[in-house]
Enzyme design. Structure first.
Site, PDB file in Angstrom:
ATOM      1  N   ALA A 194       5.875  33.396 -24.070  1.00 19.28           N
ATOM      2  CA  ALA A 194       6.778  33.564 -25.213  1.00 19.28           C
ATOM      3  C   ALA A 194       8.238  33.450 -24.786  1.00 19.28           C
ATOM      4  O   ALA A 194       9.051  32.792 -25.449  1.00 19.28           O
ATOM      5  CB  ALA A 194       6.520  34.915 -25.874  1.00 19.28           C
ATOM      6  N   TYR A 195       8.567  34.090 -23.689  1.00 22.04           N
ATOM      7  CA  TYR A 195       9.948  34.055 -23.197  1.00 22.04           C
ATOM      8  C   TYR A 195      10.347  32.635 -22.824  1.00 22.04           C
ATOM      9  O   TYR A 195      11.415  32.149 -23.201  1.00 22.04           O
ATOM     10  CB  TYR A 195      10.083  34.989 -21.993  1.00 22.04           C
ATOM     11  CG  TYR A 195      11.466  35.034 -21.384  1.00 22.04           C
ATOM     12  CD1 TYR A 195      12.534  35.576 -22.087  1.00 22.04           C
ATOM     13  CD2 TYR A 195      11.693  34.554 -20.096  1.00 22.04           C
ATOM     14  CE1 TYR A 195      13.796  35.634 -21.526  1.00 22.04           C
ATOM     15  CE2 TYR A 195      12.949  34.613 -19.523  1.00 22.04           C
ATOM     16  CZ  TYR A 195      14.007  35.155 -20.250  1.00 22.04           C
ATOM     17  OH  TYR A 195      15.262  35.200 -19.686  1.00 22.04           O
ATOM     18  N   SER A 196       9.481  31.937 -22.084  1.00 20.33           N
ATOM     19  CA  SER A 196       9.777  30.580 -21.664  1.00 20.33           C
ATOM     20  C   SER A 196       9.910  29.654 -22.870  1.00 20.33           C
ATOM     21  O   SER A 196      10.777  28.774 -22.902  1.00 20.33           O
ATOM     22  CB  SER A 196       8.689  30.070 -20.723  1.00 20.33           C
ATOM     23  OG  SER A 196       8.984  28.768 -20.266  1.00 20.33           O
TER      24      SER A 196
ATOM     25  N   SER B 286      10.962  30.441 -25.820  1.00 21.37           N
ATOM     26  CA  SER B 286      12.252  30.687 -26.467  1.00 21.37           C
ATOM     27  C   SER B 286      13.395  30.048 -25.688  1.00 21.37           C
ATOM     28  O   SER B 286      14.350  29.522 -26.275  1.00 21.37           O
ATOM     29  CB  SER B 286      12.491  32.196 -26.627  1.00 21.37           C
ATOM     30  OG  SER B 286      12.807  32.823 -25.393  1.00 21.37           O
ATOM     31  N   LYS B 287      13.302  30.043 -24.368  1.00 21.62           N
ATOM     32  CA  LYS B 287      14.355  29.447 -23.555  1.00 21.62           C
ATOM     33  C   LYS B 287      14.272  27.921 -23.538  1.00 21.62           C
ATOM     34  O   LYS B 287      15.293  27.235 -23.384  1.00 21.62           O
ATOM     35  CB  LYS B 287      14.312  30.015 -22.138  1.00 21.62           C
ATOM     36  CG  LYS B 287      14.684  31.487 -22.069  1.00 21.62           C
ATOM     37  CD  LYS B 287      16.077  31.742 -22.624  1.00 21.62           C
ATOM     38  CE  LYS B 287      16.533  33.171 -22.421  1.00 21.62           C
ATOM     39  NZ  LYS B 287      17.928  33.402 -22.886  1.00 21.62           N
TER      40      LYS B 287
END
Length: 255
Positions: free
Chosen positions: A162-164, A166-167
């Site tokens: 999820a974090y990746s 978003s980035k």
């Protein structure tokens, strides 16, 4: 422009002004200190950590610099507009925007709570878009917008889905905005740090996990927020508009 030509001269009698979101902690906090040391008037954007943001502004002012702390939810367009309004009313304009605010939740994709996904994307994607939108409208010539991605986009480590994602959206937005601002004399870049000793990165990880991640090639060490602030300072400076002797109008690079 040939390598022999000199850089265009921007007014030097006005203060160079920087807005730093996420300026109360971590990389944002180090960027605030470094930009202030370089002579920028700094507007320190913060969400919930009021005391360290105001303490940073007080320290800069006591040392002879110019700084003010302003609370703003980066995903709220009215609050972000007010943040930029403060920079313009207090210091006359905006030259640099460092968008360091962000969230990180870690879990395998199959297990991530979708409420956490929504919160993460609200800050990391919508927040970046809202800040970038105001920056595109207000940054003066010779200025810079600096966003933040992560090395995880390339490393693709488990639990960072999820974090990746978003980035990855931040990187796409940065490149497109750079092209949209072509000819404006405004650079747009994203910084993609490796493992960095911030609360965001260290939270919940044991020493063995931190060491293993920091050793992933091509990183091979745990960086510090001050290391990243050095990169931010270069991109924020007039020197950051020059690459190989050529004027950079907007390049959308990933640093």
């Amino acid at each position: 422009m040939s390598p022999q030509e000199t850089a265009p001269q921007h007014p030097t009698d006005r203060p160079r002004v920087a807005i730093v979101t996420g300026g109360s902690r971590g990389i944002g906090h180090e960027a605030v200190k470094r930009l202030a040391a370089d002579g920028h008037a700094v507007v320190i954007g913060y969400a919930g950590h009021r005391e360290p943001a105001e303490a940073a502004a007080k320290d800069i002012t006591a040392a002879g610099g110019r700084a003010v702390a302003v609370q703003a939810d980066v995903a709220d367009e009215q609050q972000v507009a007010a943040l930029f309004d403060t920079a313009e009313s207090e210091y006359g304009g905006v030259d640099v925007v460092v968008h360091a605010a962000g969230r990180m939740y870690l879990a395998p994709i199959a297990e991530l709570d979708l409420a956490e996904l929504d919160t993460l994307h609200r800050t990391n994607i919508r927040g970046t878009f809202v800040v970038a939108q105001q920056a595109a409208r207000r940054i003066r010539g010779g200025g810079a917008l600096i966003t933040f991605s992560t090395s995880i986009v390339g490393l693709a480590l488990p639990a960072y889905g999820a974090y990746s994602a978003s980035k990855g959206a931040v990187e796409a937005l940065t490149l497109i905005l750079a092209r949209e601002l072509r000819g404006r004399d405004v650079t747009v870049n994203t910084v993609a740090p490796g493992p960095t000793a911030t609360d965001l990165f260290l939270d919940g990880k044991d020493e063995e996990t931190i060491a293993r991640m920091a050793a992933q090639p091509p990183l091979e060490r745990l960086g510090t927020p001050a290391d990243i602030a050095e990169v931010v300072a270069f991109l924020a400076s007039p020197a950051g508009h020059w690459v190989n002797g050529q004027r950079v109008r907007a390049n959308g690079g990933i640093v």
